[in-house]
Design an enzyme around this catalytic site. Structure first.
Site, short mmCIF file in Angstrom:
data_model
loop_
_atom_site.label_atom_id
_atom_site.label_comp_id
_atom_site.label_asym_id
_atom_site.label_seq_id
_atom_site.Cartn_x
_atom_site.Cartn_y
_atom_site.Cartn_z
N ASP A 1 33.07 42.23 47.55
CA ASP A 1 31.99 41.39 48.10
C ASP A 1 30.60 41.85 47.65
O ASP A 1 29.62 41.13 47.85
CB ASP A 1 32.06 41.40 49.64
CG ASP A 1 33.28 40.65 50.15
OD1 ASP A 1 33.89 39.89 49.38
OD2 ASP A 1 33.65 40.84 51.32
N SER B 1 44.78 41.73 48.07
CA SER B 1 43.97 40.97 49.03
C SER B 1 44.22 41.49 50.44
O SER B 1 45.35 41.50 50.94
CB SER B 1 44.34 39.48 48.97
OG SER B 1 43.89 38.84 50.14
N LYS C 1 36.25 32.92 45.73
CA LYS C 1 35.55 33.25 46.98
C LYS C 1 34.86 31.97 47.49
O LYS C 1 35.21 30.88 47.08
CB LYS C 1 34.55 34.38 46.73
CG LYS C 1 35.22 35.71 46.39
CD LYS C 1 36.03 36.23 47.56
CE LYS C 1 36.78 37.49 47.20
NZ LYS C 1 37.73 37.88 48.25
N SER D 1 34.39 42.03 58.66
CA SER D 1 35.85 42.20 58.68
C SER D 1 36.32 42.80 60.00
O SER D 1 37.31 42.37 60.59
CB SER D 1 36.29 43.12 57.53
OG SER D 1 36.06 42.51 56.30
N ARG E 1 32.01 33.07 42.19
CA ARG E 1 30.84 33.98 42.16
C ARG E 1 30.57 34.54 40.76
O ARG E 1 29.47 35.03 40.52
CB ARG E 1 31.01 35.12 43.16
CG ARG E 1 30.81 34.66 44.59
CD ARG E 1 30.91 35.82 45.58
NE ARG E 1 30.69 35.33 46.93
CZ ARG E 1 31.14 35.93 48.02
NH1 ARG E 1 31.85 37.04 47.92
NH2 ARG E 1 30.89 35.42 49.22
C1 S3P Z 1 38.21 40.36 53.76
C2 S3P Z 1 38.86 40.60 52.58
C3 S3P Z 1 38.32 40.24 51.26
C4 S3P Z 1 36.82 39.96 51.33
C5 S3P Z 1 36.46 39.10 52.49
C6 S3P Z 1 36.87 39.75 53.80
C7 S3P Z 1 38.85 40.76 55.02
O1 S3P Z 1 38.97 39.08 50.80
O2 S3P Z 1 36.40 39.37 50.12
O3 S3P Z 1 35.06 38.87 52.52
O4 S3P Z 1 38.17 40.82 56.06
O5 S3P Z 1 40.07 41.04 55.00
P1 S3P Z 1 40.39 39.13 50.01
O6 S3P Z 1 41.33 39.78 50.90
O7 S3P Z 1 40.76 37.71 49.76
O8 S3P Z 1 40.10 39.89 48.75
#
Ligand code: S3P
Length: 430
Positions: free
Chosen positions: A316, A169, A343, A23, A347
């Site tokens: 995750d 999210s 996802k 991220s 999952r």
């Molecule tokens: C992420 C947010 C999450 C996560 C993804 C990375 C990010 O997704 O599952 O692997 O870097 O902002 P969501 O925002 O859709 O929950």
């Protein structure tokens, strides 16, 4: 088709440093491109997802120096209005973060771009981002009213909106914060259950007009961002395979170094501790991202429940947590995790199918799973479902397997963790 065999049982022992956070690495490229001047990062995650973000920015005219294998990137930022129209479609592979965050930036650009991905990404819902961006003034086209990639976006003059981030999210929140930097008036995002806050930390560090009032986030029109120099923290979501694996098998003992300990990401540690895991953390850095060392010793775990409030902080990590729960004494219940179904694969389904093949006792629920612990797994052939975290979780399950677990279609591990097998082999003691 790629496949890997994991001979069980085993235990993890030794020191371990996880690769850079996925991220944070995406955001390093995006903020670096929009900043004025050169940003330099170390420990950038050289995995397929983040390289797609890097390549997309290059195609929009940003010079990025990246020496493969070093984790070092130098980004020559061109300022808030320095991007140019990409000559061709931007292909983002499997990466939802690349697609959704780039949409936020592109909403503020006066050119048209086409964003595309692999079949998994093309089947993931995008209206959660495209609807609010359209409300802000962006023009976006794609199958089913802008719900599915490929998406064509033409940005321009934006107006700020009030948005309730009900899905918690971070990708949606981040897209709107990025677009909000280009909007005429302020953008307000409300989030009842906080999701990961890396974008907010980048905004603050880059000097953007961003403020937090409790659960409300406010971004105003941004004239300029400062470039940054930082070391990307180790990815707790990658480390999770070794943390959960070590915690669930007696005889394991792993010391993890320089792991990101951002409290919006550490739900896994809290849940494992509740299950009786022997985990100690030591914070070594707090700004810009909390980071530290984690010491894990194996033990027999007991079942627990995960509440909807906890889900964003471990979203995750749920696949590998399901493996640990399948071996814990008693019952475990995961609820409020319907987001897991959208996802890289569904999952909940992928893990239930695979764990059942290993002899686990698990029921699929619409928004989670009910798991009754067993003593051990047996060997079997399982599928990755094209999903990196499902594939790696199955490798970890082999620690408690009497026999061999063969995982089919494992090339997807490179999405987030190309060095997974190397690290797995190094720590494995049979
Ligand atoms: C992420 C947010 C999450 C996560 C993804 C990375 C990010 O997704 O599952 O692997 O870097 O902002 P969501 O925002 O859709 O929950």
């Amino acid at each position: 088709m790629s496949q890997l065999s994991f001979q069980g049982p085993g235990a993890f022992r030794g020191p371990y440093a996880p690769p850079g956070d996925k991220s944070i690495s995406h955001r390093a490229i995006l903020f670096g491109a929009l900043a004025e001047g050169e940003s330099v990062y170390e420990n950038f995650l050289e995995a397929e997802d983040c390289l797609h973000t890097l390549e997309a920015m290059r195609r929009m005219g940003i010079e990025i120096h990246h020496e493969k294998g070093t984790g070092k990137v130098r980004i020559s930022g061109k300022g808030m209005h320095g991007l140019s129209a990409p000559g061709q479609e931007l292909y983002l592979g499997n990466s939802g973060t690349s697609l959704r965050l780039l949409l936020g930036i592109l909403a503020g650009q006066r050119f048209e771009a086409v964003l595309a991905g692999d079949p998994s990404l093309s089947g993931r819902p995008m209206r959660r981002v495209t609807d609010p961006l359209k409300r802000m003034g962006a023009q976006i086209k794609g199958r089913e009213n802008g719900n599915f990639a490929p998406l064509t976006i033409r940005g321009g003059k934006l107006r700020g909106i009030d948005f309730d981030n009900q899905l918690s999210s971070a990708q949606v929140k981040s897209a709107l914060l990025l677009a909000g930097m280009y909007a005429e008036n302020r953008t307000l995002i409300r989030e009842a259950i906080p999701s990961r806050d890396h974008t907010e930390r980048f905004l603050e560090a880059a000097g953007a007009p961003f403020q937090k009032f409790g659960h409300d986030l406010v971004i105003e029109k941004t004239e300029m961002l400062l470039p940054m120099r930082a070391r990307v923290a180790g990815d707790i979501s990658s480390a999770a395979f070794f943390i959960a694996g070590a915690a669930m098998v007696s005889g394991s003992e792993v010391t993890l170094q320089d792991v990101g300990l951002n409290p919006t990401r550490t739900g896994l540690l809290e849940v494992l501790k509740r299950m009786g895991a022997k985990i100690e953390t030591q914070v070594t850095q707090t700004i810009p991202e909390p980071m530290g060392n984690i010491h894990v010793r194996g033990a027999k775990l007991k079942g627990t429940g995960i509440t909807p409030q906890e889900i964003p902080s471990l979203i995750d990590e749920l696949p590998v947590l399901m493996v640990a729960m399948a071996l814990a004494e008693g019952e475990s219940l995961i609820s409020g995790a319907a987001e897991l179904r959208v996802k890289e694969t569904d999952r909940i389904h992928s893990m239930v199918v695979n764990l059942k093949r290993l002899g686990a006792s698990i029921d699929e629920l619409p928004d989670g799973a009910l798991i009754r612990g067993v003593e051990e797994f047996h060997g079997a052939t399982v599928e990755s479902f094209g999903d990196h975290r499902t594939a790696m979780s199955m490798g970890v399950a082999s620690l408690a397997a009497k026999g061999t677990i063969t995982v089919m279609d494992t090339a997807c591990m490179a999405t987030s963790y190309p060095a997974f097998m190397e690290h797995f082999r190094r720590l494995l003691k049979s």
